[in-house]
Design a protein around this motif. Structure first.
Motif, PDB file in Angstrom:
ATOM      1  N   VAL A  89       0.802  -1.233   0.000  1.00  0.00           N
ATOM      2  CA  VAL A  89       0.000   0.000   0.000  1.00  0.00           C
ATOM      3  C   VAL A  89       0.837   1.287   0.000  1.00  0.00           C
ATOM      4  CG1 VAL A  89      -2.092  -0.978   1.005  1.00  0.00           C
ATOM      5  CG2 VAL A  89      -0.267  -0.163   2.525  1.00  0.00           C
ATOM      6  N   SER A  90       1.839   1.340  -0.856  1.00  0.00           N
ATOM      7  CA  SER A  90       2.525   2.615  -1.109  1.00  0.00           C
ATOM      8  C   SER A  90       1.577   3.465  -1.973  1.00  0.00           C
ATOM      9  CB  SER A  90       3.827   2.349  -1.872  1.00  0.00           C
ATOM     10  OG  SER A  90       3.518   1.705  -3.107  1.00  0.00           O
ATOM     11  N   ALA A  91       1.955   4.730  -2.209  1.00  0.00           N
ATOM     12  CA  ALA A  91       1.136   5.581  -3.090  1.00  0.00           C
ATOM     13  C   ALA A  91       1.065   4.953  -4.478  1.00  0.00           C
ATOM     14  CB  ALA A  91       1.728   6.991  -3.140  1.00  0.00           C
ATOM     15  N   GLN A  92       2.216   4.479  -4.984  1.00  0.00           N
ATOM     16  CA  GLN A  92       2.231   3.825  -6.301  1.00  0.00           C
ATOM     17  C   GLN A  92       1.397   2.542  -6.267  1.00  0.00           C
ATOM     18  OE1 GLN A  92       3.842   4.741  -9.313  1.00  0.00           O
ATOM     19  NE2 GLN A  92       4.083   6.724  -8.295  1.00  0.00           N
ATOM     20  N   GLY A  93       1.455   1.855  -5.132  1.00  0.00           N
ATOM     21  CA  GLY A  93       0.687   0.624  -4.984  1.00  0.00           C
ATOM     22  C   GLY A  93      -0.807   0.890  -5.062  1.00  0.00           C
ATOM     23  N   LEU A  94      -1.250   1.964  -4.434  1.00  0.00           N
ATOM     24  CA  LEU A  94      -2.684   2.289  -4.473  1.00  0.00           C
ATOM     25  C   LEU A  94      -3.132   2.594  -5.905  1.00  0.00           C
ATOM     26  CD1 LEU A  94      -3.005   4.353  -1.197  1.00  0.00           C
ATOM     27  CD2 LEU A  94      -4.070   2.155  -1.683  1.00  0.00           C
ATOM     28  N   TYR A 113      -0.081  -1.318   7.917  1.00  0.00           N
ATOM     29  CA  TYR A 113       0.245  -1.061   9.325  1.00  0.00           C
ATOM     30  C   TYR A 113      -0.770  -0.129   9.992  1.00  0.00           C
ATOM     31  CZ  TYR A 113       4.729  -3.391   8.717  1.00  0.00           C
ATOM     32  OH  TYR A 113       5.696  -4.340   8.486  1.00  0.00           O
ATOM     33  N   THR A 114      -1.655   0.487   9.210  1.00  0.00           N
ATOM     34  CA  THR A 114      -2.653   1.373   9.817  1.00  0.00           C
ATOM     35  C   THR A 114      -4.020   1.131   9.177  1.00  0.00           C
ATOM     36  OG1 THR A 114      -2.532   3.215   8.231  1.00  0.00           O
ATOM     37  CG2 THR A 114      -0.879   3.192  10.002  1.00  0.00           C
ATOM     38  N   PRO A 115      -5.100   1.365   9.939  1.00  0.00           N
ATOM     39  CA  PRO A 115      -6.443   1.191   9.375  1.00  0.00           C
ATOM     40  C   PRO A 115      -6.702   2.071   8.155  1.00  0.00           C
ATOM     41  CG  PRO A 115      -6.569   1.191  11.757  1.00  0.00           C
ATOM     42  CD  PRO A 115      -5.142   1.553  11.407  1.00  0.00           C
ATOM     43  N   MET A 116      -6.156   3.281   8.117  1.00  0.00           N
ATOM     44  CA  MET A 116      -6.441   4.148   6.967  1.00  0.00           C
ATOM     45  C   MET A 116      -5.775   3.653   5.689  1.00  0.00           C
ATOM     46  SD  MET A 116      -8.791   6.165   7.676  1.00  0.00           S
ATOM     47  CE  MET A 116      -8.862   6.933   6.054  1.00  0.00           C
ATOM     48  N   GLN A 117      -4.620   2.993   5.823  1.00  0.00           N
ATOM     49  CA  GLN A 117      -4.016   2.385   4.621  1.00  0.00           C
ATOM     50  C   GLN A 117      -4.971   1.337   4.042  1.00  0.00           C
ATOM     51  OE1 GLN A 117      -0.379   0.919   6.434  1.00  0.00           O
ATOM     52  NE2 GLN A 117       0.850   2.450   5.347  1.00  0.00           N
ATOM     53  N   ALA A 118      -5.560   0.546   4.932  1.00  0.00           N
ATOM     54  CA  ALA A 118      -6.494  -0.492   4.485  1.00  0.00           C
ATOM     55  C   ALA A 118      -7.736   0.142   3.863  1.00  0.00           C
ATOM     56  CB  ALA A 118      -6.885  -1.378   5.663  1.00  0.00           C
ATOM     57  N   THR A 129      -7.566  -6.797   2.393  1.00  0.00           N
ATOM     58  CA  THR A 129      -6.574  -5.893   2.972  1.00  0.00           C
ATOM     59  C   THR A 129      -5.863  -6.653   4.082  1.00  0.00           C
ATOM     60  OG1 THR A 129      -8.120  -4.991   4.585  1.00  0.00           O
ATOM     61  CG2 THR A 129      -7.973  -3.848   2.476  1.00  0.00           C
ATOM     62  N   ALA A 130      -4.534  -6.631   4.057  1.00  0.00           N
ATOM     63  CA  ALA A 130      -3.762  -7.485   4.962  1.00  0.00           C
ATOM     64  C   ALA A 130      -2.962  -6.686   5.999  1.00  0.00           C
ATOM     65  CB  ALA A 130      -2.827  -8.364   4.133  1.00  0.00           C
ATOM     66  N   PRO A 131      -3.585  -6.446   7.175  1.00  0.00           N
ATOM     67  CA  PRO A 131      -2.826  -5.805   8.252  1.00  0.00           C
ATOM     68  C   PRO A 131      -1.858  -6.798   8.883  1.00  0.00           C
ATOM     69  CG  PRO A 131      -5.041  -6.352   9.005  1.00  0.00           C
ATOM     70  CD  PRO A 131      -4.974  -6.735   7.552  1.00  0.00           C
ATOM     71  N   TYR A 132      -0.656  -6.316   9.232  1.00  0.00           N
ATOM     72  CA  TYR A 132       0.396  -7.164   9.804  1.00  0.00           C
ATOM     73  C   TYR A 132       0.304  -7.120  11.330  1.00  0.00           C
ATOM     74  CZ  TYR A 132       2.785  -7.764   5.300  1.00  0.00           C
ATOM     75  OH  TYR A 132       3.125  -8.119   4.019  1.00  0.00           O
ATOM     76  N   VAL A 133      -0.543  -7.990  11.866  1.00  0.00           N
ATOM     77  CA  VAL A 133      -0.917  -7.929  13.281  1.00  0.00           C
ATOM     78  C   VAL A 133       0.298  -7.925  14.211  1.00  0.00           C
ATOM     79  CG1 VAL A 133      -2.143  -9.171  15.117  1.00  0.00           C
ATOM     80  CG2 VAL A 133      -3.167  -8.956  12.847  1.00  0.00           C
ATOM     81  N   ASN A 134       1.139  -8.927  14.103  1.00  0.00           N
ATOM     82  CA  ASN A 134       2.242  -9.014  15.068  1.00  0.00           C
ATOM     83  C   ASN A 134       3.277  -7.913  14.868  1.00  0.00           C
ATOM     84  OD1 ASN A 134       3.144 -10.821  17.305  1.00  0.00           O
ATOM     85  ND2 ASN A 134       5.023 -10.682  16.095  1.00  0.00           N
ATOM     86  N   ARG A 135       3.521  -7.558  13.623  1.00  0.00           N
ATOM     87  CA  ARG A 135       4.485  -6.474  13.382  1.00  0.00           C
ATOM     88  C   ARG A 135       3.967  -5.159  13.963  1.00  0.00           C
ATOM     89  NH1 ARG A 135       7.394  -7.231   7.508  1.00  0.00           N
ATOM     90  NH2 ARG A 135       7.357  -9.501   7.431  1.00  0.00           N
ATOM     91  N   ILE A 136       2.641  -4.957  13.908  1.00  0.00           N
ATOM     92  CA  ILE A 136       2.052  -3.745  14.504  1.00  0.00           C
ATOM     93  C   ILE A 136       2.247  -3.789  16.019  1.00  0.00           C
ATOM     94  CG2 ILE A 136      -0.113  -2.487  14.903  1.00  0.00           C
ATOM     95  CD1 ILE A 136      -1.034  -3.505  12.101  1.00  0.00           C
ATOM     96  N   ASP A 137       1.997  -4.972  16.615  1.00  0.00           N
ATOM     97  CA  ASP A 137       2.237  -5.130  18.062  1.00  0.00           C
ATOM     98  C   ASP A 137       3.679  -4.748  18.414  1.00  0.00           C
ATOM     99  OD1 ASP A 137      -0.304  -6.037  18.484  1.00  0.00           O
ATOM    100  OD2 ASP A 137       0.245  -8.118  18.870  1.00  0.00           O
ATOM    101  N   ALA A 146      -6.162  -3.057  15.419  1.00  0.00           N
ATOM    102  CA  ALA A 146      -6.085  -2.453  14.080  1.00  0.00           C
ATOM    103  C   ALA A 146      -6.869  -3.309  13.084  1.00  0.00           C
ATOM    104  CB  ALA A 146      -4.631  -2.324  13.647  1.00  0.00           C
ATOM    105  N   ALA A 147      -6.701  -4.635  13.161  1.00  0.00           N
ATOM    106  CA  ALA A 147      -7.427  -5.528  12.231  1.00  0.00           C
ATOM    107  C   ALA A 147      -8.937  -5.447  12.474  1.00  0.00           C
ATOM    108  CB  ALA A 147      -6.929  -6.962  12.403  1.00  0.00           C
ATOM    109  N   MET A 148      -9.336  -5.377  13.751  1.00  0.00           N
ATOM    110  CA  MET A 148     -10.769  -5.259  14.065  1.00  0.00           C
ATOM    111  C   MET A 148     -11.330  -3.925  13.553  1.00  0.00           C
ATOM    112  SD  MET A 148     -10.933  -6.616  17.957  1.00  0.00           S
ATOM    113  CE  MET A 148     -10.721  -8.339  18.407  1.00  0.00           C
ATOM    114  N   ASP A 149     -10.564  -2.862  13.738  1.00  0.00           N
ATOM    115  CA  ASP A 149     -11.010  -1.534  13.258  1.00  0.00           C
ATOM    116  C   ASP A 149     -11.208  -1.554  11.746  1.00  0.00           C
ATOM    117  OD1 ASP A 149     -10.998  -0.472  15.786  1.00  0.00           O
ATOM    118  OD2 ASP A 149      -9.088   0.595  15.564  1.00  0.00           O
ATOM    119  N   ILE A 150     -10.261  -2.197  11.048  1.00  0.00           N
ATOM    120  CA  ILE A 150     -10.381  -2.262   9.577  1.00  0.00           C
ATOM    121  C   ILE A 150     -11.647  -3.039   9.206  1.00  0.00           C
ATOM    122  CG2 ILE A 150      -9.322  -3.158   7.463  1.00  0.00           C
ATOM    123  CD1 ILE A 150      -6.568  -2.753   8.938  1.00  0.00           C
ATOM    124  N   HIS A 151     -11.843  -4.188   9.854  1.00  0.00           N
ATOM    125  CA  HIS A 151     -13.046  -5.001   9.602  1.00  0.00           C
ATOM    126  C   HIS A 151     -14.310  -4.143   9.772  1.00  0.00           C
ATOM    127  CE1 HIS A 151     -15.661  -8.589   9.970  1.00  0.00           C
ATOM    128  NE2 HIS A 151     -16.248  -7.926  10.947  1.00  0.00           N
TER     129      HIS A 151
END
Ligand code: G3P
Length: 228
Positions: A89-94, A113-118, A129-137, A146-151
């Motif tokens: 989810v870089s700018a180019q990726g979007l 890494y953030t809900p707004m990226q998702a 959309t794939a949030p990186y749960v443990n890396r965020i922790d 973060a994953a629940m917020d995105i959901h």
């Protein structure tokens, strides 16, 4: 909740699929590096093994939108239209996600890494959309939340996209997301095996079988008893 294997190890995939009801395989460049094989050959081998209805997710390496789109086209040509192309989810990726989604290519937005990226990736058309749960922790934030917020955000805004939570280090993180109704998770084989492992279950099985052997003979099963 869909459960996918986050590995490109063919032996692990065949062993785990033999035992458990999985829904597909996700890979990333690091996972493919670990297999020390030509990545496309490895993906083709996995894809040919997966039962009908399974999903395969594989990531582009390019960094500009135009190159990502070209790479995604090649991957779909080699691996088939059922492939989920993972795009960071870089700018180019979007931008690439918008182009590919309009073309009808399935896209999984990754490295989230953030809900707004998702949220932005879902607006661009990403199916997952794939949030990186443990890396965020590990960054001092709350990956499960973060994953629940995105959901919740995807549903609240009626976006046609679902969470594919990734990067887990323990089964508790997956349990919490399952309780919340998260659409899908992907995790390494050791984490997924831990989902069902319990010493009390092993103990119960041993005790039952010892009782049966004591009463009806060692190594006897219902099958042998039926034949007597
Ligand atoms: O595939 C991406 C994600 O699963 C990464 O997981 O364990 O490297 O943080 P991990």
């Amino acid at each position: 909740m869909l459960i996918l294997l986050d590995t490109a190890n063919f032996e692990a995939i065949t062993r785990m699929y033999d035992l458990f009801p999985y829904d597909g395989v996700t890979t990333n460049p690091t996972i493919l590096k670990n297999e020390k094989n030509d990545p496309m050959k490895q993906l083709l081998r996995i894809w040919e093994f997966l039962p009908a209805g399974s999903a395969l997710h594989a990531q582009v390496i390019s960094v500009t939108a135009e190159e990502m789109v070209e790479e995604a086209h090649y991957m779909v040509k080699r691996l088939g239209e059922g492939l989920y192309v993972k795009v960071p989810v870089s700018a180019q990726g979007l931008k690439a996600i918008s182009i590919l989604s309009k073309e009808g290519i399935h896209v999984t937005a990754t490295a989230i890494y953030t809900p707004m990226q998702a949220f932005m990736a879902a607006k661009a058309g990403a199916k997952f959309t794939a949030p990186y749960v443990n890396r965020i922790d590990n960054m001092g934030a709350d990956g499960v939340k973060a994953a629940m917020d995105i959901h919740d955000m995807l549903r609240m805004h009626k976006l046609d996209s679902d969470v594919l939570a990734a990067s887990f280090k323990n089964s508790q993180q997956i349990l919490e997301l399952c309780r919340h109704g998260i659409g899908s998770v992907t995790a390494a084989p050791d984490v997924l095996e831990a989902l069902i492992r319990h010493p009390a279950t092993d103990h119960a099985i041993t005790a039952f079988n010892n009782d049966f052997a004591e009463a009806f003979g060692k190594n006897k099963t219902m099958l042998e008893l039926y034949e007597i």
